[in-house]
Design a protein around this motif. Sequence first.
Motif, PDB file in Angstrom:
ATOM      1  N   LEU A 113       0.828  -1.198   0.000  1.00 12.05           N
ATOM      2  CA  LEU A 113       0.000   0.000   0.000  1.00 12.05           C
ATOM      3  C   LEU A 113       0.871   1.260   0.000  1.00 12.05           C
ATOM      4  CD1 LEU A 113      -2.904   1.138   0.111  1.00 12.05           C
ATOM      5  CD2 LEU A 113      -2.692   1.110   2.603  1.00 12.05           C
ATOM      6  N   ALA A 114       1.899   1.280   0.833  1.00 11.42           N
ATOM      7  CA  ALA A 114       2.811   2.425   0.894  1.00 11.42           C
ATOM      8  C   ALA A 114       3.532   2.607  -0.433  1.00 11.42           C
ATOM      9  CB  ALA A 114       3.816   2.243   2.030  1.00 11.42           C
ATOM     10  N   ASP A 115       3.931   1.505  -1.062  1.00 11.61           N
ATOM     11  CA  ASP A 115       4.607   1.567  -2.362  1.00 11.61           C
ATOM     12  C   ASP A 115       3.673   2.141  -3.426  1.00 11.61           C
ATOM     13  OD1 ASP A 115       6.774   0.841  -4.315  1.00 11.61           O
ATOM     14  OD2 ASP A 115       5.159  -0.463  -5.065  1.00 11.61           O
ATOM     15  N   ARG A 116       2.446   1.672  -3.471  1.00 11.49           N
ATOM     16  CA  ARG A 116       1.476   2.183  -4.448  1.00 11.49           C
ATOM     17  C   ARG A 116       1.201   3.664  -4.220  1.00 11.49           C
ATOM     18  NH1 ARG A 116      -2.410  -2.807  -3.467  1.00 11.49           N
ATOM     19  NH2 ARG A 116      -1.328  -4.339  -4.750  1.00 11.49           N
ATOM     20  N   ARG A 117       1.037   4.001  -2.969  1.00 12.87           N
ATOM     21  CA  ARG A 117       0.774   5.396  -2.625  1.00 12.87           C
ATOM     22  C   ARG A 117       1.924   6.290  -3.094  1.00 12.87           C
ATOM     23  NH1 ARG A 117      -2.553   8.294   0.870  1.00 12.87           N
ATOM     24  NH2 ARG A 117      -1.532  10.048   1.862  1.00 12.87           N
ATOM     25  N   GLU A 118       3.146   5.845  -2.859  1.00 10.32           N
ATOM     26  CA  GLU A 118       4.313   6.628  -3.276  1.00 10.32           C
ATOM     27  C   GLU A 118       4.420   6.708  -4.797  1.00 10.32           C
ATOM     28  OE1 GLU A 118       7.007   9.319  -2.721  1.00 10.32           O
ATOM     29  OE2 GLU A 118       5.916   8.404  -1.053  1.00 10.32           O
ATOM     30  N   ARG A 119       4.107   5.630  -5.489  1.00  7.12           N
ATOM     31  CA  ARG A 119       4.124   5.654  -6.962  1.00  7.12           C
ATOM     32  C   ARG A 119       3.070   6.628  -7.498  1.00  7.12           C
ATOM     33  NH1 ARG A 119       4.084  -0.165  -9.356  1.00  7.12           N
ATOM     34  NH2 ARG A 119       2.830  -0.628  -7.535  1.00  7.12           N
ATOM     35  N   LEU A 120       1.913   6.670  -6.854  1.00  9.41           N
ATOM     36  CA  LEU A 120       0.882   7.623  -7.268  1.00  9.41           C
ATOM     37  C   LEU A 120       1.324   9.057  -6.990  1.00  9.41           C
ATOM     38  CD1 LEU A 120      -2.340   5.736  -6.174  1.00  9.41           C
ATOM     39  CD2 LEU A 120      -1.833   6.556  -8.498  1.00  9.41           C
ATOM     40  N   MET A 121       1.962   9.275  -5.859  1.00  2.00           N
ATOM     41  CA  MET A 121       2.466  10.618  -5.541  1.00  2.00           C
ATOM     42  C   MET A 121       3.501  11.055  -6.584  1.00  2.00           C
ATOM     43  SD  MET A 121       1.162  11.874  -2.544  1.00  2.00           S
ATOM     44  CE  MET A 121       2.356  12.736  -1.547  1.00  2.00           C
ATOM     45  N   THR A 122       4.370  10.135  -6.970  1.00  2.00           N
ATOM     46  CA  THR A 122       5.390  10.443  -7.969  1.00  2.00           C
ATOM     47  C   THR A 122       4.749  10.755  -9.312  1.00  2.00           C
ATOM     48  OG1 THR A 122       7.006   9.064  -6.821  1.00  2.00           O
ATOM     49  CG2 THR A 122       7.446   9.536  -9.139  1.00  2.00           C
ATOM     50  N   ALA A 123       3.781   9.963  -9.716  1.00  2.00           N
ATOM     51  CA  ALA A 123       3.081  10.200 -10.982  1.00  2.00           C
ATOM     52  C   ALA A 123       2.356  11.542 -10.947  1.00  2.00           C
ATOM     53  CB  ALA A 123       2.096   9.067 -11.263  1.00  2.00           C
ATOM     54  N   ALA A 124       1.680  11.830  -9.848  1.00  2.00           N
ATOM     55  CA  ALA A 124       0.936  13.083  -9.724  1.00  2.00           C
ATOM     56  C   ALA A 124       1.872  14.283  -9.704  1.00  2.00           C
ATOM     57  CB  ALA A 124       0.078  13.058  -8.463  1.00  2.00           C
ATOM     58  N   TYR A 125       3.055  14.117  -9.141  1.00  2.00           N
ATOM     59  CA  TYR A 125       4.017  15.212  -9.068  1.00  2.00           C
ATOM     60  C   TYR A 125       4.320  15.749 -10.461  1.00  2.00           C
ATOM     61  CZ  TYR A 125       8.066  17.758  -7.182  1.00  2.00           C
ATOM     62  OH  TYR A 125       8.951  18.737  -6.805  1.00  2.00           O
ATOM     63  N   THR A 126       4.426  14.849 -11.424  1.00  2.00           N
ATOM     64  CA  THR A 126       4.687  15.269 -12.802  1.00  2.00           C
ATOM     65  C   THR A 126       3.403  15.638 -13.530  1.00  2.00           C
ATOM     66  OG1 THR A 126       6.703  13.964 -12.932  1.00  2.00           O
ATOM     67  CG2 THR A 126       5.671  14.549 -15.013  1.00  2.00           C
ATOM     68  N   LEU A 127       2.388  14.790 -13.458  1.00  2.00           N
ATOM     69  CA  LEU A 127       1.173  15.027 -14.225  1.00  2.00           C
ATOM     70  C   LEU A 127       0.358  16.214 -13.717  1.00  2.00           C
ATOM     71  CD1 LEU A 127       0.044  11.324 -14.778  1.00  2.00           C
ATOM     72  CD2 LEU A 127       1.076  12.870 -16.465  1.00  2.00           C
ATOM     73  N   TYR A 128       0.297  16.406 -12.420  1.00  2.00           N
ATOM     74  CA  TYR A 128      -0.447  17.548 -11.898  1.00  2.00           C
ATOM     75  C   TYR A 128       0.279  18.854 -12.210  1.00  2.00           C
ATOM     76  CZ  TYR A 128      -3.849  14.750  -9.242  1.00  2.00           C
ATOM     77  OH  TYR A 128      -4.871  13.907  -8.871  1.00  2.00           O
ATOM     78  N   ALA A 129       1.584  18.780 -12.399  1.00  2.00           N
ATOM     79  CA  ALA A 129       2.332  19.968 -12.795  1.00  2.00           C
ATOM     80  C   ALA A 129       2.118  20.256 -14.280  1.00  2.00           C
ATOM     81  CB  ALA A 129       3.815  19.790 -12.495  1.00  2.00           C
ATOM     82  N   LYS A 130       2.113  19.209 -15.091  1.00  2.00           N
ATOM     83  CA  LYS A 130       1.860  19.358 -16.519  1.00  2.00           C
ATOM     84  C   LYS A 130       1.428  18.012 -17.069  1.00  2.00           C
ATOM     85  CE  LYS A 130       3.702  21.694 -20.505  1.00  2.00           C
ATOM     86  NZ  LYS A 130       4.790  22.488 -21.030  1.00  2.00           N
ATOM     87  N   PRO A 131       0.258  17.874 -17.575  1.00  2.00           N
ATOM     88  CA  PRO A 131      -0.632  18.881 -18.144  1.00  2.00           C
ATOM     89  C   PRO A 131      -1.462  19.652 -17.129  1.00  2.00           C
ATOM     90  CG  PRO A 131      -1.631  16.733 -18.409  1.00  2.00           C
ATOM     91  CD  PRO A 131      -0.289  16.521 -17.781  1.00  2.00           C
ATOM     92  N   GLY A 132      -1.441  19.257 -15.853  1.00  2.00           N
ATOM     93  CA  GLY A 132      -2.176  19.981 -14.820  1.00  2.00           C
ATOM     94  C   GLY A 132      -3.233  19.113 -14.178  1.00  2.00           C
ATOM     95  N   PHE A 133      -3.708  19.571 -13.038  1.00  2.00           N
ATOM     96  CA  PHE A 133      -4.691  18.816 -12.266  1.00  2.00           C
ATOM     97  C   PHE A 133      -5.957  18.545 -13.074  1.00  2.00           C
ATOM     98  CE2 PHE A 133      -8.453  19.005  -9.457  1.00  2.00           C
ATOM     99  CZ  PHE A 133      -8.254  17.804  -8.777  1.00  2.00           C
ATOM    100  N   ALA A 134      -6.514  19.582 -13.684  1.00  2.00           N
ATOM    101  CA  ALA A 134      -7.786  19.439 -14.402  1.00  2.00           C
ATOM    102  C   ALA A 134      -7.687  18.459 -15.562  1.00  2.00           C
ATOM    103  CB  ALA A 134      -8.262  20.799 -14.891  1.00  2.00           C
ATOM    104  N   ALA A 135      -6.531  18.370 -16.188  1.00  2.00           N
ATOM    105  CA  ALA A 135      -6.361  17.513 -17.367  1.00  2.00           C
ATOM    106  C   ALA A 135      -5.891  16.100 -17.027  1.00  2.00           C
ATOM    107  CB  ALA A 135      -5.365  18.161 -18.329  1.00  2.00           C
ATOM    108  N   THR A 136      -5.654  15.819 -15.765  1.00  2.00           N
ATOM    109  CA  THR A 136      -5.122  14.514 -15.376  1.00  2.00           C
ATOM    110  C   THR A 136      -6.232  13.635 -14.819  1.00  2.00           C
ATOM    111  OG1 THR A 136      -2.972  15.496 -14.878  1.00  2.00           O
ATOM    112  CG2 THR A 136      -3.408  13.326 -13.949  1.00  2.00           C
ATOM    113  N   THR A 137      -6.468  12.533 -15.503  1.00  2.00           N
ATOM    114  CA  THR A 137      -7.502  11.591 -15.069  1.00  2.00           C
ATOM    115  C   THR A 137      -6.905  10.546 -14.128  1.00  2.00           C
ATOM    116  OG1 THR A 137      -7.055  10.083 -16.906  1.00  2.00           O
ATOM    117  CG2 THR A 137      -8.711  11.822 -17.283  1.00  2.00           C
ATOM    118  N   ILE A 138      -7.773   9.872 -13.414  1.00  2.00           N
ATOM    119  CA  ILE A 138      -7.335   8.767 -12.555  1.00  2.00           C
ATOM    120  C   ILE A 138      -6.700   7.676 -13.404  1.00  2.00           C
ATOM    121  CG2 ILE A 138      -8.176   6.880 -11.082  1.00  2.00           C
ATOM    122  CD1 ILE A 138     -10.080   8.935  -9.817  1.00  2.00           C
ATOM    123  N   GLU A 139      -7.274   7.417 -14.563  1.00  2.00           N
ATOM    124  CA  GLU A 139      -6.719   6.393 -15.457  1.00  2.00           C
ATOM    125  C   GLU A 139      -5.284   6.729 -15.849  1.00  2.00           C
ATOM    126  OE1 GLU A 139      -9.766   7.803 -15.806  1.00  2.00           O
ATOM    127  OE2 GLU A 139     -10.919   6.038 -15.175  1.00  2.00           O
TER     128      GLU A 139
END
Length: 194
Positions: A7-33
């Motif tokens: 669970l901690a590993d998955r959570r960290e992988r999601l945080m890492t993915a979001a760090y890049t995707l939420y920065a660009k293309p941005g929060f609004a353009a980033t889907t859960i998929e």
Amino acid sequence: MSAEQRLADRRERLMTAAYTLYAKPGFAATTIERLCSEARISNRAFYECFGGREELLQALHDRCVEESLAHVAKALQEAPHSLEGKVEAGIRSYIEFATADWRRARIMHLEVRRSGDVLTASRQRAVDAFARLIEEASAEFPVSGPVNRRLVALGAIGALQELLIEWILGSPSPDVDELVDVAAHIFRRALTGW
């Protein structure tokens, strides 16, 4: 790995993915998929870690704020014991830390605004924490006239945010040293009139 470690590993992988995707293309353009694809986990696993994209954004923003606060607090402790020394060290530390990684700068200063109400409470906690840090760092130094240090801190934070948005979106981006000089000037003038 244990279930907790997975669970901690998955959570960290999601945080890492979001760090890049939420920065660009941005929060609004980033889907859960898209987050799940980048993190190499299933959609079901996403919901074991976070209640939604908003909760992930809040966790990511909170992490960026905590790291920034720690960085600035350390710089203030090591700064020369003068108002000017504290101002210069604190502002330089924050600007250099924020601009060292464009993703951090975008999440903390651009996406926090673009996300609408998602980060309102988190943003207010961050502003309050930075304002207290500024108030504490300047408390023992005399200022000219009846200055409300909290309001000066809030004004300095607002100016700093706008300067960093200019660094993110400007073409060309202003130099980091120029940002530091301008922000320090604004803060010094507000506190001392010089």
